[in-house]
Design an enzyme around this catalytic site. Sequence first.
Site, PDB file in Angstrom:
ATOM      1  CG  ASP A 152       5.527  -5.237  -7.934  1.00  0.00           C
ATOM      2  OD1 ASP A 152       5.970  -5.374  -8.983  1.00  0.00           O
ATOM      3  OD2 ASP A 152       3.793  -5.569  -7.959  1.00  0.00           O
TER       4      ASP A 152
ATOM      5  N   GLY B 151       2.546  -5.592  -3.502  1.00  0.00           N
ATOM      6  CA  GLY B 151       2.229  -4.866  -3.013  1.00  0.00           C
ATOM      7  C   GLY B 151       0.558  -5.238  -2.048  1.00  0.00           C
ATOM      8  N   GLY B 152       0.110  -5.007  -0.542  1.00  0.00           N
ATOM      9  CA  GLY B 152      -1.514  -5.467  -0.699  1.00  0.00           C
ATOM     10  C   GLY B 152      -1.427  -6.886  -0.897  1.00  0.00           C
ATOM     11  CG  ASP B 153      -5.065 -10.142  -1.967  1.00  0.00           C
ATOM     12  OD1 ASP B 153      -4.661 -11.392  -0.690  1.00  0.00           O
ATOM     13  OD2 ASP B 153      -5.632  -9.991  -3.449  1.00  0.00           O
TER      14      ASP B 153
ATOM     15  N   PRO C   8       0.424  -3.696   3.108  1.00  0.00           N
ATOM     16  CG  PRO C   8      -0.936  -2.760   4.437  1.00  0.00           C
ATOM     17  CD  PRO C   8      -0.226  -4.124   3.979  1.00  0.00           C
TER      18      PRO C   8
ATOM     19  CG  MET D  69      -4.441   1.740  -8.948  1.00  0.00           C
ATOM     20  SD  MET D  69      -4.146   0.835 -10.331  1.00  0.00           S
ATOM     21  CE  MET D  69      -5.524  -0.207  -9.856  1.00  0.00           C
TER      22      MET D  69
ATOM     23  CB  THR E 168      -6.345  -5.298   0.187  1.00  0.00           C
ATOM     24  OG1 THR E 168      -6.265  -4.486  -0.412  1.00  0.00           O
ATOM     25  CG2 THR E 168      -7.554  -5.117   0.925  1.00  0.00           C
TER      26      THR E 168
ATOM     27  CE  LYS F 207       2.862  -4.675 -12.927  1.00  0.00           C
ATOM     28  NZ  LYS F 207       1.658  -5.738 -11.870  1.00  0.00           N
TER      29      LYS F 207
ATOM     30  N   GLY G 112      -0.559   4.246   3.191  1.00  0.00           N
ATOM     31  CA  GLY G 112      -1.155   3.863   4.460  1.00  0.00           C
ATOM     32  C   GLY G 112      -0.220   3.111   5.076  1.00  0.00           C
TER      33      GLY G 112
HETATM   34  N1  SAH Z   1      -2.460  -5.589  -4.633  1.00  0.00           N
HETATM   35  C1  SAH Z   1      -2.699  -3.907  -3.817  1.00  0.00           C
HETATM   36  C2  SAH Z   1      -3.258  -2.976  -4.650  1.00  0.00           C
HETATM   37  C3  SAH Z   1      -2.420  -2.900  -6.331  1.00  0.00           C
HETATM   38  S1  SAH Z   1      -2.773  -0.957  -6.692  1.00  0.00           S
HETATM   39  C4  SAH Z   1      -3.337  -4.253  -2.869  1.00  0.00           C
HETATM   40  O1  SAH Z   1      -4.361  -5.243  -2.107  1.00  0.00           O
HETATM   41  O2  SAH Z   1      -3.149  -3.046  -1.978  1.00  0.00           O
HETATM   42  C5  SAH Z   1      -2.100   0.084  -6.788  1.00  0.00           C
HETATM   43  C6  SAH Z   1      -3.085   1.123  -5.404  1.00  0.00           C
HETATM   44  O3  SAH Z   1      -2.930   0.532  -3.960  1.00  0.00           O
HETATM   45  C7  SAH Z   1      -2.552   2.642  -5.120  1.00  0.00           C
HETATM   46  O4  SAH Z   1      -2.360   3.114  -7.156  1.00  0.00           O
HETATM   47  C8  SAH Z   1      -3.270   3.240  -4.015  1.00  0.00           C
HETATM   48  O5  SAH Z   1      -4.299   3.406  -4.596  1.00  0.00           O
HETATM   49  C9  SAH Z   1      -2.942   1.619  -3.401  1.00  0.00           C
HETATM   50  N2  SAH Z   1      -2.318   1.594  -2.666  1.00  0.00           N
HETATM   51  C10 SAH Z   1      -1.674   0.299  -2.416  1.00  0.00           C
HETATM   52  N3  SAH Z   1      -0.511   0.828  -1.231  1.00  0.00           N
HETATM   53  C11 SAH Z   1      -1.033   1.417  -0.414  1.00  0.00           C
HETATM   54  C12 SAH Z   1      -0.398   2.507   0.414  1.00  0.00           C
HETATM   55  N4  SAH Z   1       0.192   2.002   1.117  1.00  0.00           N
HETATM   56  N5  SAH Z   1      -1.191   3.436   0.523  1.00  0.00           N
HETATM   57  C13 SAH Z   1      -2.877   3.332   0.383  1.00  0.00           C
HETATM   58  N6  SAH Z   1      -2.827   3.324  -0.679  1.00  0.00           N
HETATM   59  C14 SAH Z   1      -2.392   2.507  -1.384  1.00  0.00           C
END
Ligand code: SAH
Length: 541
Positions: free
Chosen positions: A36, A89-91, A13, A173, A119, A58, A202
């Site tokens: 990304d 980003g994230g998962d 994240p 989002m 995530t 993105k 976060g």
């Molecule tokens: N695959 C990602 C999500 C992608 S969609 C995951 O698993 O985290 C992108 C959205 O993820 C952003 O609009 C926001 O809502 C959230 N997001 C991603 N990183 C974030 C972060 N560090 N803090 C808060 N929200 C985050």
Amino acid sequence: MKKGVVYLVGAGPGDPGLITVKGLECIRQADAIVYDRLASPELLREARKDAQIIYVGKASSQHAMAQGDINCLLVVLAVQGKTVVRLKGGDPFVFGRGGEEAETLAEAGIPFQVVPGVTSAIAAPAYAGIPVTHRDFTSGLAIFTGHEDPLKDGSAISWEKISTGVGTLVFLMGMENLDAIVERLLTNGRPPETPVALVRWGTLPQQETLVGDLSTIAAKARESGFAAPAVIVVGEVVSLRDRLRWFDNRPLSGKRVLVTRTREQASQLSALLRDHGAEAVECPTIEIQPVEDFSEMDSALSNLAQYDWVIFTSVHGVRSVLARLQDLGRSADALSECRLAAIGPSTARELEGAGLRVAYQPEEYVAEAIVEGLDGVAGKRILLPRADIARESLAIGLREKGAVVDEVDAYRTVSASAEAGPVRQMLATRQIDAVTFTSSSTVRNFVALLEQGTKKEERGTGNEEQGRGDEERGIGNKERGTREKGLRVLDLLKGVKVACIGPVTSRTAHELGLHVDVVAKEYTIPGLVQALEEFYAKERR
Ligand code: SAH
């Protein structure tokens, strides 16, 4: 030809420490990395120097590259036989369109692997002190996209089911549609007093959290201008934050601190600052390079037996001497013919790491203390490997006590100007809270770096002299030290707290006109961080 493969890797994240071991290994091996906007940029530093790094940024609304093009790109790179990392980003499979990318690869017959990531849907609440499940509050969690307008007909989300059917709801989002999301939940029976948290950026140092309930959160967000990227957490678990808050209430939380050491040395200080909640911004002011002429050092090293003591005043000194011994085909053992002194714990550790015994280490980590502590040096021969711009007080002090001192240049410190631009910009826009100095040379070089920037700016673009100016940008060009530039530097540092590792560094800072706010009591990196913490604790009170 090597067969190509694509790894769909979750970068986590934001906190670069939250990538998986497997994900990091993929980055280190990759021929090409397609990434990304939200992936932590630090992770890219782990890539091979020759890796192809492609940004397909993105932001939620404006895709730098259309999804179809990204899919094609992955296929093309893999067909070229490359090991490709698609870093997301994230998962990768949580709202990252990783599923679509995998489908394309499967259709094209390209081998791929998925490396799941942490995530933001779970990690951002966790860093805000909100466990997404808890036995006392909820038995379930559901994650939704908040991207599509919930008030539109034919919403893909069954609001009437999820509003009361699931304990914890997390929306990604969703910031642009916050009002509508709240309204949907309320009209479908979720009580208005249900706690809600918004967690922005976060797991990063700039993380912000806003807490309210379904009846208040939308107005609160509007008032404070709370914007994406954020996760929206709805449910009773949010109330646990009061007790479980741990990340954004540490002593240095919310502070952005400049680290002015060399790139190689910065990591320890940066890591410690981050561990205590600060955002560490590295601005290497100096680079360590070998001396140009080794004859002095070589002659000393070929006569080591004649020295009673070798005194090391820095980690670089140790590394340079060990490296030179190796170049000469000798081992570190050669140094065990003499007694070794180290000025501080890091220097001592460096020697011990090479299997050498440190016979003396002063209690206070300044050169003068060595002179005090090493009694009976009269008539002794001492070798002092040092930087070419080292202070001479140690050698002078030892000679005053009757020692015979050979000083040899072991390494050079040269100005590292590459990162000055962005750091100047951050200072100019008041984004830096504190700057740390771990030696006199870091202060001098930092000020010199800022002065160079000032000079460049004054000259303007398109000026013919600009090209010629580069040569003048070495350290120690006295002519540049005009008063005016000094003032410009001070202006840049206005309001920035200056923290020094010890009295010698602090004196240098004073001499250069800086206002020193913090001086460590223990002249070590942890001592410096502790002093900074105590300073802010006092300020808060
Ligand atoms: N695959 C990602 C999500 C992608 S969609 C995951 O698993 O985290 C992108 C959205 O993820 C952003 O609009 C926001 O809502 C959230 N997001 C991603 N990183 C974030 C972060 N560090 N803090 C808060 N929200 C985050």
